[in-house]
Design a protein around this motif. Structure first.
Motif, PDB file in Angstrom:
ATOM      1  N   THR A 120       0.853  -1.189   0.054  1.00 34.37           N
ATOM      2  CA  THR A 120       0.052  -0.025  -0.047  1.00 34.37           C
ATOM      3  C   THR A 120       0.901   1.367   0.050  1.00 34.37           C
ATOM      4  N   PHE A 152      -7.691  -3.772  -4.680  1.00 34.92           N
ATOM      5  CA  PHE A 152      -7.893  -2.365  -4.613  1.00 34.92           C
ATOM      6  C   PHE A 152      -7.233  -1.557  -5.695  1.00 34.92           C
ATOM      7  N   ASN A 183      -2.023   2.232  -5.130  1.00 39.39           N
ATOM      8  CA  ASN A 183      -1.043   1.381  -4.735  1.00 39.39           C
ATOM      9  C   ASN A 183      -0.109   1.010  -5.914  1.00 39.39           C
ATOM     10  N   TRP A 308      -5.423   1.637   2.745  1.00 38.62           N
ATOM     11  CA  TRP A 308      -5.567   2.309   1.695  1.00 38.62           C
ATOM     12  C   TRP A 308      -6.353   3.639   2.029  1.00 38.62           C
TER      13      TRP A 308
END
Length: 325
Positions: A120, A152, A183, A308
């Motif tokens: 992340t 994500f 990311n 996140w």
């Protein structure tokens, strides 16, 4: 060439996606490409396309970033990279602190927590792949972490441009946000250029600056592990963790800044890079199995979501404090 069938399949999806992106620039070609890929991911395809899809999702993406460098002015690169450094340090701190706190609360294995935090904070799957041998992570921990980060990444490509317009972010503001809070490089580039070309350029530079953080972080983890066990740092190699495409991007930027190519040629190479992004995103979409990602368990996903969210919020807060947003 065994990669050719897969490359051609990704190219076949990228062409209509690119045209759709030209017609609907708010969405952009990369988003259409990954969406088309995901929609066709369940299709039973020939095994012969797999090597080419893996090649396209990684190598063509790296090539696209190098080509984007031909539209970058090095003075601008250094300026943006310097501006983003404070926010990058703040988001790195937020990711690692959140990973440590939430990971302990969820009782996740330490290696999974470290890998999701690194993924992340820095550059998604690349950071996880570089960090795993340094800390001696198990295959299961790596799988959970990469799957979580990738989930994500996909969400970010669709969600960030929408939220950016909702929040009224300018090109620089969104580029900084995407570059520091999304990311993986592929998702940063896709989301950035879906917002605007200026935002895409800005986000790419910020993300490449952020990617360089993999070196001090991995070195620090290697030294930490070396204190615990002599065998912990055996798999570590500086040449392996350093993303060589960053050097290519910088070299292209130097050529562009020098003016040797001329504006027309530099623009053509930059546009080719943007098209290559769509090709790479189509390949990534074709290799996405959302149902399988969700089978890995809820705890890693919750940790990934917490990290996140922390990074995204801290990035916006820092921008607000320095007056960029």
């Amino acid at each position: 060439m065994k990669q050719m069938p897969g490359i051609m399949l990704a190219l076949l999806l990228a062409v209509p996606a690119w045209l759709l992106g030209q017609a609907v620039p708010l969405v952009g070609g990369p988003v259409f490409a990954i969406l088309l890929g995901i929609l066709l991911a369940g299709w039973k395809r020939p095994e012969s396309v797999e090597p080419g899809l893996r090649f396209t999702g990684k190598k063509v993406l790296q090539l696209s970033i190098v080509l984007l460098g031909f539209e970058m002015n090095l003075h601008y690169v250094l300026q943006v990279g310097g501006q983003s450094l404070v926010i990058i340090v703040a988001t790195l701190s937020a990711a690692f602190l959140t990973a440590w706190l939430v990971g302990r609360w969820l009782r996740l294995p330490g290696d999974t927590t470290i890998l999701i935090g690194v993924g992340t904070a820095i550059c998604g799957g690349s950071a996880i792949a570089a960090t795993a041998p340094v800390i001696g992570a198990k295959t299961q921990d790596v799988t959970y972490s990469i799957s979580t980060i990738f989930l994500f990444n996909i969400v970010a490509v669709f969600l960030f441009p929408f939220l950016g317009h909702l929040l009224g972010l300018g090109d620089a503001g969104f580029g900084m946000w995407a570059g520091t809070a999304i990311n993986d490089t592929s998702s940063v580039v896709a989301a950035g250029y879906s917002y605007s070309d200026a935002a895409g350029s800005y986000a790419t530079i910020v993300k490449l600056t952020r990617t360089l953080m993999i070196i001090p972080i991995t070195l620090a983890l290697g030294l930490y592990q070396a204190k615990k066990s002599r065998q912990a740092g055996e798999g570590f190699s500086l040449g392996r963790v350093f993303p060589l495409f960053v050097l290519g991007f910088l070299a292209a930027s130097i050529v562009s800044t020098s003016g040797v190519l001329g504006e027309t040629a530099a623009h053509f190479l930059g546009e080719t890079g943007k098209f290559c992004i769509a090709v790479a995103m189509a390949a990534i979409g074709l290799n996405t199995r959302l149902r399988e990602l969700l089978k890995n368990g809820l705890a890693p996903i919750l940790l990934g979501l917490a990290c996140w969210a922390a990074v995204a919020i801290v990035s916006l807060l820092c921008q607000h404090m320095i007056g960029l947003w």
